[in-house]
Design a protein around this motif. Structure first.
Motif, PDB file in Angstrom:
ATOM      1  N   VAL A 265       0.873  -1.165   0.000  1.00  0.00           N
ATOM      2  CA  VAL A 265       0.000   0.000   0.000  1.00  0.00           C
ATOM      3  C   VAL A 265       0.912   1.217   0.000  1.00  0.00           C
ATOM      4  O   VAL A 265       1.688   1.429   0.943  1.00  0.00           O
ATOM      5  CB  VAL A 265      -0.942   0.001   1.226  1.00  0.00           C
ATOM      6  N   HIS A 266       0.837   1.998  -1.063  1.00  0.00           N
ATOM      7  CA  HIS A 266       1.763   3.102  -1.301  1.00  0.00           C
ATOM      8  C   HIS A 266       0.985   4.420  -1.218  1.00  0.00           C
ATOM      9  O   HIS A 266       0.072   4.656  -2.017  1.00  0.00           O
ATOM     10  CB  HIS A 266       2.421   2.950  -2.674  1.00  0.00           C
ATOM     11  N   ILE A 267       1.369   5.262  -0.269  1.00  0.00           N
ATOM     12  CA  ILE A 267       0.610   6.480   0.033  1.00  0.00           C
ATOM     13  C   ILE A 267       1.433   7.717  -0.308  1.00  0.00           C
ATOM     14  O   ILE A 267       2.635   7.787   0.002  1.00  0.00           O
ATOM     15  CB  ILE A 267       0.220   6.512   1.530  1.00  0.00           C
ATOM     16  N   ALA A 268       0.790   8.685  -0.933  1.00  0.00           N
ATOM     17  CA  ALA A 268       1.454   9.929  -1.325  1.00  0.00           C
ATOM     18  C   ALA A 268       2.179  10.547  -0.131  1.00  0.00           C
ATOM     19  O   ALA A 268       1.603  10.708   0.947  1.00  0.00           O
ATOM     20  CB  ALA A 268       0.423  10.914  -1.887  1.00  0.00           C
ATOM     21  N   ASP A 269       3.433  10.899  -0.335  1.00  0.00           N
ATOM     22  CA  ASP A 269       4.260  11.437   0.752  1.00  0.00           C
ATOM     23  C   ASP A 269       4.079  12.953   0.850  1.00  0.00           C
ATOM     24  O   ASP A 269       4.979  13.731   0.507  1.00  0.00           O
ATOM     25  CB  ASP A 269       5.727  11.064   0.525  1.00  0.00           C
ATOM     26  N   VAL A 270       2.931  13.354   1.322  1.00  0.00           N
ATOM     27  CA  VAL A 270       2.616  14.781   1.456  1.00  0.00           C
ATOM     28  C   VAL A 270       3.577  15.453   2.433  1.00  0.00           C
ATOM     29  O   VAL A 270       3.946  16.620   2.273  1.00  0.00           O
ATOM     30  CB  VAL A 270       1.151  14.962   1.913  1.00  0.00           C
ATOM     31  N   SER A 271       3.998  14.725   3.469  1.00  0.00           N
ATOM     32  CA  SER A 271       4.862  15.317   4.493  1.00  0.00           C
ATOM     33  C   SER A 271       6.211  15.751   3.927  1.00  0.00           C
ATOM     34  O   SER A 271       6.906  16.570   4.533  1.00  0.00           O
ATOM     35  CB  SER A 271       5.077  14.332   5.645  1.00  0.00           C
ATOM     36  N   HIS A 272       6.621  15.206   2.780  1.00  0.00           N
ATOM     37  CA  HIS A 272       7.860  15.650   2.135  1.00  0.00           C
ATOM     38  C   HIS A 272       7.727  17.090   1.649  1.00  0.00           C
ATOM     39  O   HIS A 272       8.718  17.837   1.626  1.00  0.00           O
ATOM     40  CB  HIS A 272       8.191  14.731   0.952  1.00  0.00           C
ATOM     41  N   TYR A 273       6.526  17.479   1.252  1.00  0.00           N
ATOM     42  CA  TYR A 273       6.300  18.799   0.668  1.00  0.00           C
ATOM     43  C   TYR A 273       5.760  19.818   1.668  1.00  0.00           C
ATOM     44  O   TYR A 273       6.032  21.013   1.535  1.00  0.00           O
ATOM     45  CB  TYR A 273       5.315  18.689  -0.504  1.00  0.00           C
ATOM     46  N   VAL A 274       4.967  19.373   2.638  1.00  0.00           N
ATOM     47  CA  VAL A 274       4.314  20.300   3.577  1.00  0.00           C
ATOM     48  C   VAL A 274       5.045  20.247   4.907  1.00  0.00           C
ATOM     49  O   VAL A 274       4.906  19.287   5.680  1.00  0.00           O
ATOM     50  CB  VAL A 274       2.828  19.940   3.758  1.00  0.00           C
ATOM     51  N   ALA A 275       5.824  21.278   5.167  1.00  0.00           N
ATOM     52  CA  ALA A 275       6.616  21.330   6.396  1.00  0.00           C
ATOM     53  C   ALA A 275       5.758  21.842   7.553  1.00  0.00           C
ATOM     54  O   ALA A 275       4.899  22.704   7.359  1.00  0.00           O
ATOM     55  CB  ALA A 275       7.823  22.239   6.198  1.00  0.00           C
ATOM     56  N   PRO A 276       5.988  21.337   8.762  1.00  0.00           N
ATOM     57  CA  PRO A 276       5.235  21.837   9.921  1.00  0.00           C
ATOM     58  C   PRO A 276       5.484  23.329  10.136  1.00  0.00           C
ATOM     59  O   PRO A 276       6.612  23.816   9.974  1.00  0.00           O
ATOM     60  CB  PRO A 276       5.808  21.022  11.089  1.00  0.00           C
TER      61      PRO A 276
ATOM     62  N   ASP B 274      -3.853  12.141   8.898  1.00  0.00           N
ATOM     63  CA  ASP B 274      -2.965  11.240   8.162  1.00  0.00           C
ATOM     64  C   ASP B 274      -1.596  11.885   7.951  1.00  0.00           C
ATOM     65  O   ASP B 274      -0.556  11.222   8.042  1.00  0.00           O
ATOM     66  CB  ASP B 274      -3.582  10.867   6.814  1.00  0.00           C
ATOM     67  N   LEU B 275      -1.603  13.184   7.672  1.00  0.00           N
ATOM     68  CA  LEU B 275      -0.343  13.913   7.527  1.00  0.00           C
ATOM     69  C   LEU B 275       0.420  13.925   8.848  1.00  0.00           C
ATOM     70  O   LEU B 275       1.647  13.746   8.882  1.00  0.00           O
ATOM     71  CB  LEU B 275      -0.631  15.342   7.048  1.00  0.00           C
ATOM     72  N   MET B 276      -0.295  14.109   9.964  1.00  0.00           N
ATOM     73  CA  MET B 276       0.333  14.046  11.282  1.00  0.00           C
ATOM     74  C   MET B 276       0.947  12.671  11.534  1.00  0.00           C
ATOM     75  O   MET B 276       2.065  12.558  12.061  1.00  0.00           O
ATOM     76  CB  MET B 276      -0.710  14.361  12.364  1.00  0.00           C
TER      77      MET B 276
ATOM     78  N   THR C 266      -3.708   6.559   5.319  1.00  0.00           N
ATOM     79  CA  THR C 266      -3.781   6.327   3.873  1.00  0.00           C
ATOM     80  C   THR C 266      -4.308   7.494   3.038  1.00  0.00           C
ATOM     81  O   THR C 266      -4.391   7.363   1.827  1.00  0.00           O
ATOM     82  CB  THR C 266      -4.654   5.090   3.602  1.00  0.00           C
ATOM     83  N   SER C 267      -4.649   8.625   3.646  1.00  0.00           N
ATOM     84  CA  SER C 267      -5.214   9.732   2.843  1.00  0.00           C
ATOM     85  C   SER C 267      -4.667  11.091   3.268  1.00  0.00           C
ATOM     86  O   SER C 267      -5.425  11.991   3.642  1.00  0.00           O
ATOM     87  CB  SER C 267      -6.744   9.741   2.943  1.00  0.00           C
ATOM     88  N   PRO C 268      -3.354  11.311   3.209  1.00  0.00           N
ATOM     89  CA  PRO C 268      -2.810  12.600   3.678  1.00  0.00           C
ATOM     90  C   PRO C 268      -3.115  13.774   2.765  1.00  0.00           C
ATOM     91  O   PRO C 268      -2.961  14.927   3.183  1.00  0.00           O
ATOM     92  CB  PRO C 268      -1.302  12.329   3.740  1.00  0.00           C
TER      93      PRO C 268
END
Length: 738
Positions: free
Chosen positions: A287-298, A567-569, A559-561
């Motif tokens: 199950v491969h989930i988009a790595d939103v955390s790579h782009y959206v910094a805290p 999910d992003l958290m 699975t849905s960031p």
């Protein structure tokens, strides 16, 4: 304090009495006797008591009794108002909801965060309380219809859960016309016994104007349809090129047969799947989930806006995304034929579907195909021998195994009761139908469930092993329903002919049995909704009591960031724990976790309510074309002012007002869920099949009214003729006096 006509400070005397007797309660006349107050001051005493209650100095209890406020506990939560005026406060601590009567609500509105002082109650009774403070308004805008009065103008809110009209002292400057939909902000509300005053900020147009209906939903739920300039600017600075360093450090899955399955109208794709046979005879489900955390910094502008929104909102004709389009539809979306950064869960399974091991890795993928659910189902049903159809059939075999294993544990499988509204190019509804749940839907659902559980167990079990306590994390939890709520559900089900005993222990297996019985019933739409209302609402929490409905001890949302902030958290926390980030970094991620979980849960509820409201608007618009037609339905709810009828053909309901039952004088019997005629003895009970004629459809008031034509197995009553259309009573709305 003001003195009485006899020079006494009644307020001080009353509060002093309760300070001496904090455990006692008194009626007004009892207080008068205790304080030696005569008839000439009794009216002033009553006014004083009302003032002290409004100030929160004392409490008004049941049976018109008054008591001390100092000894009563105070809790905080979100107020949910019923259409009949009363409400329930969902507590922040997750304990049982608190009932708040209309009189005890003060000036609080639906969705406000409030502080409630609890009344004393006997063991086993639902707690009740009084709103003593509005901590935060749940909305800054209210949508309604502008009306001219004799002395001033006022706005009637669209939401019948807002029980008061809003006075508009100066409507002229807004340019609004009588009868138009407008957006209002409340400026002052001097007393709960008076109407609030406000001003118009937006004129949306007349209810029948194109697009006004959905605009009303957007403003009414305070949804942000546009992103602030600083958010769009920050997103635009993010480049599409993947740095070479990411290729080197990530798991390279670009040659794997990976693909996405999503709705036909989807624009963002945040999950992809893969399945490989291993040399040891096992299967590897990816199950491969988009790595939103790579782009959206805290801490950035995008992150702050995403946290405030909490989730994407899927209205009937549009999506209001959590992230700007440059991220959600381009950089992060797992588009066919493009390299994308992911966070992958690779699960090693036995041929029987048992999880034997797993790996969590940041990865890079290359999606082979973008499939719709319908296309995937055709491949599952077909006999082609191409790579992806073959994989899909193997995936469905695995998903079926996983479904059986989860059901054996007690996991509850709800059939979809969602309404699908078909719209034309102008946004007008052309058809209503139940949304079909295909095997391809269940396949993706089951794989996502397994990934979510695996991630949660990784943190809550594997990482917690040997530690004094589990690492802080975001769990998706669902607590066991209250016994009293289950007993009430069983009473309702019995009215529909489904008789079940209340067990000594309430388990997922028991609810699984109820869900199966409901699924086979003709009134399954209504009964499943009642079942869902009985179960505690799922929510986000750093504490983990487990997920009752899924029968999981550990569960999260991973699975849905792209469309869910929790999910992003979870992605950020996982990366931090797996990389052994320094204490300061992890403290920054976990410092507000409880507050963030609470806000995310509230945003989720708001989004769900907005989505349902937008669908109902189009359902009502569609039914305008059936005015005067007759249809079969069944009684789904009974209230003192009439009976609600559900039409399975359209998945809509409407009201037969009690004034339309002209053949007899009917009495409401709440314990039996029925109306009983006093002369003829005719009974209208839950589940009864009836035939109705659609007598009124009002898009502005969002209601459908029926006239009863006949009840199954009975002759039509002699006086059951269609009369003039009636206006549904506002049930407690405080009208303006313009």
């Amino acid at each position: 304090m003001a003195k009485s006509s006899a020079g006494r400070d009644l307020g001080a005397e009353v509060t002093a009495l309760f300070a001496r007797e904090p455990q006692k309660s008194f009626k007004a006349k009892e207080l008068a006797r205790q304080l030696g107050i005569g008839k000439e001051e009794y009216l002033e005493l009553r006014k004083t008591l009302r003032r002290l209650v409004q100030e929160g100095a004392i409490l008004k209890l049941r049976s018109n009794r008054f008591g001390s406020a100092s000894q009563s506990p105070v809790v905080t939560g979100i107020l949910r108002v019923n259409s009949q005026g009363y409400g329930f406060v969902t507590r922040d601590d997750g304990r049982e909801d608190i009932f708040v009567s209309t009189k005890q609500m003060g000036s609080a509105l639906h969705r406000d965060r409030v502080r409630v002082r609890l009344f004393a109650s006997r063991q086993g009774e639902r707690p009740e309380g009084q709103v003593i403070e509005i901590v935060e308004r749940g909305r800054d805008r209210i949508v309604g219809t502008l009306r001219w009065g004799r002395k001033y103008s006022y706005v009637v809110p669209d939401d019948i859960k807002i029980q008061t009209d809003i006075i508009i002292p100066e409507p002229e400057g807004s340019g609004a016309e009588e009868g138009q939909k407008v957006v209002v902000v409340i400026d002052r509300w001097p007393s709960p016994h008076q109407n609030p005053e406000g001003h118009i900020t937006h004129v949306l147009g007349f209810a029948d104007d194109p697009g006004v209906d959905v605009l009303s939903i957007i403003h009414g739920f305070s949804l942000a349809s546009e992103f602030p300039p600083e958010v769009e600017a920050e997103a635009a600075r993010l480049g599409a090129a993947i740095p070479s360093g990411e290729h080197e450090r990530r798991l390279d899955c670009r040659d794997w047969p990976i693909f996405t399955i999503d709705p036909a109208d989807a624009k963002d794709f945040d999950d992809a799947v893969s399945l490989r046979a291993l040399a040891n005879g096992r299967l590897e489900l990816g199950v491969h989930i988009a790595d939103v955390s790579h782009y959206v910094a805290p801490g950035g502008a995008i992150d702050a806006e995403a946290e405030a929104r909490g989730t994407s909102v899927y209205l009937v004709d549009r999506v209001i995304p959590m992230l700007p389009e440059h991220l959600s539809n381009r950089l992060c979306s797992l588009v066919e034929g493009e390299e994308k950064l992911c966070y992958s869960v690779l699960m090693e399974l036995s041929p029987a579907g048992a999880l034997l091991g797993y790996t969590l890795r940041e990865s890079i993928i290359h999606s082979r195909r973008r499939l719709t659910y319908e296309q995937a189902q055709t491949m599952i049903d077909g006999s082609g021998d191409d790579e992806i159809p073959l994989l899909l059939r193997k995936m469905w075999e695995l998903a079926a195994l996983l479904i059986r294993r989860r059901e054996a544990r007690g996991g509850i499988d709800f059939e979809s009761q969602e309404v699908q509204v078909i719209l034309d190019e102008q946004g007008h509804p052309t058809a209503l139908k139940r949304r079909e749940r295909l095997q391809s839907h269940r396949l993706i659902e089951e794989f996502m469930l397994m990934a979510n559980e695996t991630v949660a167990r990784h943190v809550g079990v594997e990482m917690a092993a040997g530690l004094p306590e589990a690492p802080l994390f975001v769990y998706r939890i669902h607590e066991k329903p209250e016994r009293e709520e289950v007993a009430g559900l069983l009473e309702l089900l019995a009215q529909f002919g489904i008789v079940q005993e209340l067990p000594k222990k309430i388990t997922p297996h028991y609810f699984q049995k109820l869900a199966a019985a409901i699924r086979r019933h003709p009134a399954n739409v209504v009964l499943q909704d009642a079942l869902l209302r009985t179960m505690m609402k799922a929510r986000y929490s750093p504490e983990n009591p487990g997920h009752f409905g899924l029968a999981y001890s550990h569960y999260t949302h991973f699975t849905s960031p792209i469309r869910r902030y929790p999910d992003l958290m979870v992605h950020r926390l996982l990366k931090g724990y797996c990389a052994n980030r320094v204490v300061e970094e992890m403290e920054a991620l976990t410092g507000r976790l409880a507050e963030q979980c609470r806000e995310a849960s509230e945003n989720e509820v708001r989004a769900a309510e907005a989505e349902r409201a937008s669908i109902k608007l189009k359902q009502i618009e569609y039914m305008e074309g059936h005015l005067g037609s007759e249809h079969d339905g069944f009684i789904s709810r009974i209230v003192p002012f009439g009976i609600f009828i559900t039409l399975p053909e359209f998945l809509v309901d409407g009201l037969v007002h009690i004034s339309g039952l002209e053949d007899d004088y009917y009495i409401y019997e709440p314990s039996g869920y029925r109306l009983v005629g006093q002369r003829g003895g005719r009974v209208y009970a839950l589940g009864d099949k009836v035939r109705v004629r659609i007598s009124r459809v009002d898009r502005n008031e969002r209601l459908i009214d029926f006239v009863l034509v006949s009840k199954e197995h009975e002759e039509r009553p002699k006086k059951m003729e269609a009369g003039a259309p009636f206006r549904r009573p506002q049930r407690g709305r405080k009208k303006s006096r313009g």
